[in-house]
Design an enzyme around this catalytic site. Structure first.
Site, PDB file in Angstrom:
ATOM      1  N   GLU A  31      86.062   3.751  12.455  1.00 39.33           N
ATOM      2  CA  GLU A  31      85.437   4.880  11.755  1.00 39.33           C
ATOM      3  C   GLU A  31      86.069   6.230  12.112  1.00 39.33           C
ATOM      4  OE1 GLU A  31      81.028   2.984  10.950  1.00 39.33           O
ATOM      5  OE2 GLU A  31      81.460   3.806  12.918  1.00 39.33           O
ATOM      6  N   ASP A 230      78.850  -3.183   2.977  1.00 36.48           N
ATOM      7  CA  ASP A 230      78.133  -4.400   2.566  1.00 36.48           C
ATOM      8  C   ASP A 230      76.836  -3.990   1.892  1.00 36.48           C
ATOM      9  OD1 ASP A 230      75.780  -4.617   4.727  1.00 36.48           O
ATOM     10  OD2 ASP A 230      77.551  -3.814   5.697  1.00 36.48           O
TER      11      ASP A 230
HETATM   12  N1  ADE Z   1      76.376  -0.990   9.233  1.00 34.89           N
HETATM   13  C1  ADE Z   1      77.107  -1.553   8.262  1.00 34.89           C
HETATM   14  N2  ADE Z   1      76.402  -2.493   7.603  1.00 34.89           N
HETATM   15  C2  ADE Z   1      75.183  -2.530   8.180  1.00 34.89           C
HETATM   16  C3  ADE Z   1      74.033  -3.301   7.958  1.00 34.89           C
HETATM   17  N3  ADE Z   1      73.984  -4.234   7.002  1.00 34.89           N
HETATM   18  N4  ADE Z   1      72.955  -3.087   8.746  1.00 34.89           N
HETATM   19  C4  ADE Z   1      73.003  -2.139   9.731  1.00 34.89           C
HETATM   20  N5  ADE Z   1      74.080  -1.401   9.981  1.00 34.89           N
HETATM   21  C5  ADE Z   1      75.165  -1.573   9.219  1.00 34.89           C
END
Ligand code: ADE
Length: 263
Positions: A31, A230
């Site tokens: 990041e 995601d």
């Molecule tokens: N960071 C990236 N994806 C995530 C997720 N599904 N839940 C919590 N933090 C995240």
């Protein structure tokens, strides 16, 4: 006269420029990687067991750090960073699970408000979120923590100038709204839908509200920027691994543009 000039020079040299810096935090190496790659006059500073990097990014004095994952790491690194560098503002950048029904990996969420969704009590009805937070200084605040409106506006304007990386034929969308924070990686459709329904959260992650809480405690303006790696559903882990880099680049892209427009 000569001694006056020396005094003036001494005062000038001893002026603390750290107050001018913008602080940038991300939870993971990925990041902050592209920001560190572009950092000029880079210097490493060790504080509290953490490594920070000072220098110039797109013409602005910055300090960049890695918070580590989760609210505890985020709060600790933010406290160390704010206490040592006294920056004028803080930008958090990184990836998140998208909660908006139309969100795709690569889409961006500018956090106007942050909320800790695991802060509350468990009673006979199950988990109940606390209606307020108390800052270390004793002040009570609303559970939703507002990002600095000016930084939100600047981030929204900056996002319009960025060409984001895309996973499909549709260009990444830029959302502004609530970001949910909890010490949990969400990979469950039902939980993702509940976070969206209960808190109108557009993304879920593990650091934002902790950073925001510390910034409120110390009176530092902040904004949290995220790009979706995601959709916080059952394929979240696979999607995260596949798109974490792309999403990290999209989020950092806004940071770079934001700094550029501050000149
Ligand atoms: N960071 C990236 N994806 C995530 C997720 N599904 N839940 C919590 N933090 C995240």
């Amino acid at each position: 006269m000569k001694s006056l000039s020396f005094l003036f020079l001494f005062l000038l040299l001893s002026l603390d420029t750290t107050a001018q810096r913008t602080a940038i935090l991300g939870a993971l190496d990925q990041e902050i990687a592209i920001l560190l790659d572009s950092l000029k006059e880079k210097k490493e500073v060790q504080r509290g067991g953490l490594t920070f990097y000072t220098g110039k990014l797109n013409g602005q004095e910055v300090v960049i750090g890695k918070s580590g994952v989760g609210k505890v790491n985020a709060a600790y690194s933010t406290a160390i960073l704010l206490d040592h560098f006294t920056p004028k503002q803080l930008i958090f950048t990184g990836v998140a699970g998208g909660l908006h029904p139309e969100a795709l990996p690569g889409d961006v969420v500018i956090g106007t408000k942050l909320i800790q969704t695991d802060f509350g009590q468990i009673d006979s009805l199950g988990f109940q979120i606390s209606p307020f937070r108390k800052l270390s200084g004793g002040r009570y605040e609303d559970l939703y923590i507002h990002s600095d409106p000016e930084l939100v506006q600047q981030a929204e304007a900056a996002a319009k100038q960025v060409t984001f990386l895309s996973i499909s034929t549709r260009a990444p969308r830029v959302f502004s709204g609530v970001i949910a924070t909890a010490d949990v990686f969400v990979s469950n459709q039902e939980t993702a839908e509940k976070l969206f329904a209960d808190y109108q959260a557009l993304a879920t992650e593990m650091e934002g509200a902790a950073v925001a809480h510390l910034c409120r405690t110390l009176g530092v303006p902040f904004v949290v920027l995220r790009s979706c790696s995601d959709n916080a559903n059952k394929t979240a882990r696979v999607s995260f691994n596949q798109f974490v880099r792309l999403a990290a680049i999209n989020s950092a892209g806004i940071v770079l543009q934001l700094l550029y427009t501050m000149n």
